[in-house]
Design an enzyme around this catalytic site. Structure first.
Site, PDB file in Angstrom:
ATOM      1  CE  LYS A 284       7.590  41.660  64.201  1.00 36.93           C
ATOM      2  NZ  LYS A 284       6.414  42.268  63.523  1.00 36.93           N
ATOM      3  CB  THR A 285       8.258  45.492  70.513  1.00 35.36           C
ATOM      4  OG1 THR A 285       9.049  45.541  69.318  1.00 35.36           O
ATOM      5  CG2 THR A 285       9.035  46.117  71.653  1.00 35.36           C
TER       6      THR A 285
ATOM      7  NE  ARG B  42       4.444  50.157  65.739  1.00 36.67           N
ATOM      8  CZ  ARG B  42       5.439  49.365  65.383  1.00 36.67           C
ATOM      9  NH1 ARG B  42       5.832  49.315  64.127  1.00 36.67           N
ATOM     10  NH2 ARG B  42       6.043  48.605  66.284  1.00 36.67           N
TER      11      ARG B  42
ATOM     12  CG  ASP C 176      12.573  44.913  66.231  1.00 36.36           C
ATOM     13  OD1 ASP C 176      12.053  43.954  65.628  1.00 36.36           O
ATOM     14  OD2 ASP C 176      12.094  46.062  66.218  1.00 36.36           O
TER      15      ASP C 176
ATOM     16  CB  THR D 228       9.105  42.372  59.088  1.00 30.21           C
ATOM     17  OG1 THR D 228      10.359  42.843  58.567  1.00 30.21           O
ATOM     18  CG2 THR D 228       8.703  43.234  60.279  1.00 30.21           C
TER      19      THR D 228
END
Length: 336
Positions: free
Chosen positions: A67-68, A220, A112, A161
């Site tokens: 997402k980032t 990640r 975020d 999330t």
């Protein structure tokens, strides 16, 4: 305090700087999420042709899926700067006002964990999102009055999330809402190979595949596993990473062929052995294995559900037939 888990999808301090060098900067470079990228290309292209800011974007999905990274891609594609803040860090309306006042036309503000914004801050954000106006209360001489300040046109990218925790008014102000899904093994292989190139570490196809299959559908985690396996290769003075090295490192890290680590195994073993496969509530499981309830629900269980190891039911968690086979366990009752 629970030990740091290598398969924890949240970012470790070590990874924050490294992630910057690994991030793609364009939609073309971004691996996976094909449908989302296709739609975003249309939205971005249309906004640029009209010389308008891109509509506000909400990205939601499990941690570690990019997402980032997508926020950085959006900012780069728009040709603007990106300002990154964390929802819980914006405690007062003044904090938000300071952030918004520093934006320039065409910038992207990335928030975020936007579901954790305090309600009073969230309400100030409404006007900023709708008509690029900052409306705040100021106190002068013991009296309060509202002032409105114009803001430059910008795009807010919110990431969460827990999309269900967003308030309806905030969710309604996002013109673009997109879910980021888990990645396929093939996509994760591409990501591992790209990371290997960035770190100038040769890796063969079999090793990249072994890492991808154990990365729980999460880029990640794929990058984190690559770094740890790279440590093994460096320690043994190898020129690169082959399948033998990768499998040796993964075994040392106690990560099996499905991407399950010792905490996952303890969860499933406890559910089967102690609670006879369920159904049982999450609290007894958390207490039995010494893990926080929230971590089990948000971090561990989504993957176990996705690969069919457990079912979440109104009566509680139930181990599936696949879990019994994987752990080589026999059924203890007939409730399954």
């Amino acid at each position: 305090m629970p030990k740091q888990r290598i398969l924890q999808p949240t970012t470790t301090p070590e990874e924050k700087e490294e992630e910057t060098s690994l991030r793609p900067l364009t939609l073309e470079e971004y691996v996976g999420q094909t449908e989302m990228k296709s739609n975003l290309a249309v939205f971005l292209g249309a906004a640029k042709k009209r010389s308008e800011p891109l509509d506000h974007v909400l990205l939601y999905g499990p941690p570690g899926l990019g997402k980032t990274t997508m926020a950085f891609v959006i900012a780069n594609e728009l040709g603007g700067h990106i300002r990154i803040v964390n929802g819980p860090s914006i405690e007062k309306t003044g904090d938000l006002a300071a952030i918004l006042s520093e934006l320039e036309p065409g910038d992207v503000l990335f928030i975020d964990e936007i579901h954790r914004l305090p309600r009073i801050v969230e309400e100030v954000l409404y006007g900023a999102m709708e008509d690029f106006t900052l409306s705040i209360m100021v106190n002068q001489g013991g009296t309060s009055h509202a002032i409105s300040l114009p803001l430059p046109p910008f795009t807010l990218v919110g990431a969460t999330t827990r999309a269900g925790d967003l308030s309806s008014p905030l969710r309604a102000r996002f013109g673009i809402s997109m879910k980021i899904d888990y990645y396929s093994v093939e996509e994760l292989e591409q990501i591992v190979k790209r990371t290997a190139k960035v770190f100038k570490t040769p890796i063969d196809d079999a090793a990249a595949s072994a890492i991808a299959k154990r990365s729980r559908g999460t880029p990640r985690l794929a990058n984190r596993l690559f770094r740890r396996i790279r440590d093994f290769a460096t320690f043994y003075e190898l020129d690169g990473i082959d399948e033998k090295t990768a499998l040796h490192a993964l075994a040392a890290l106690k990560i099996d062929e499905l991407g399950l680590d010792d905490i996952d195994i303890r969860y499933l073993t406890t559910l089967i052995d102690r609670f006879h496969g369920g159904p049982t509530g999450l609290e007894p499981i958390a207490s039995a294995i010494g893990e926080e309830l929230g971590n089990l629900e948000d971090v561990y269980e989504p993957y176990l559900v996705m690969i069919g190891m457990i079912n979440r039911t109104p009566r509680g968690r139930i181990a599936t037939e696949k879990a019994y086979r994987h752990l080589k366990k026999n059924h203890q009752n007939t409730l399954f």
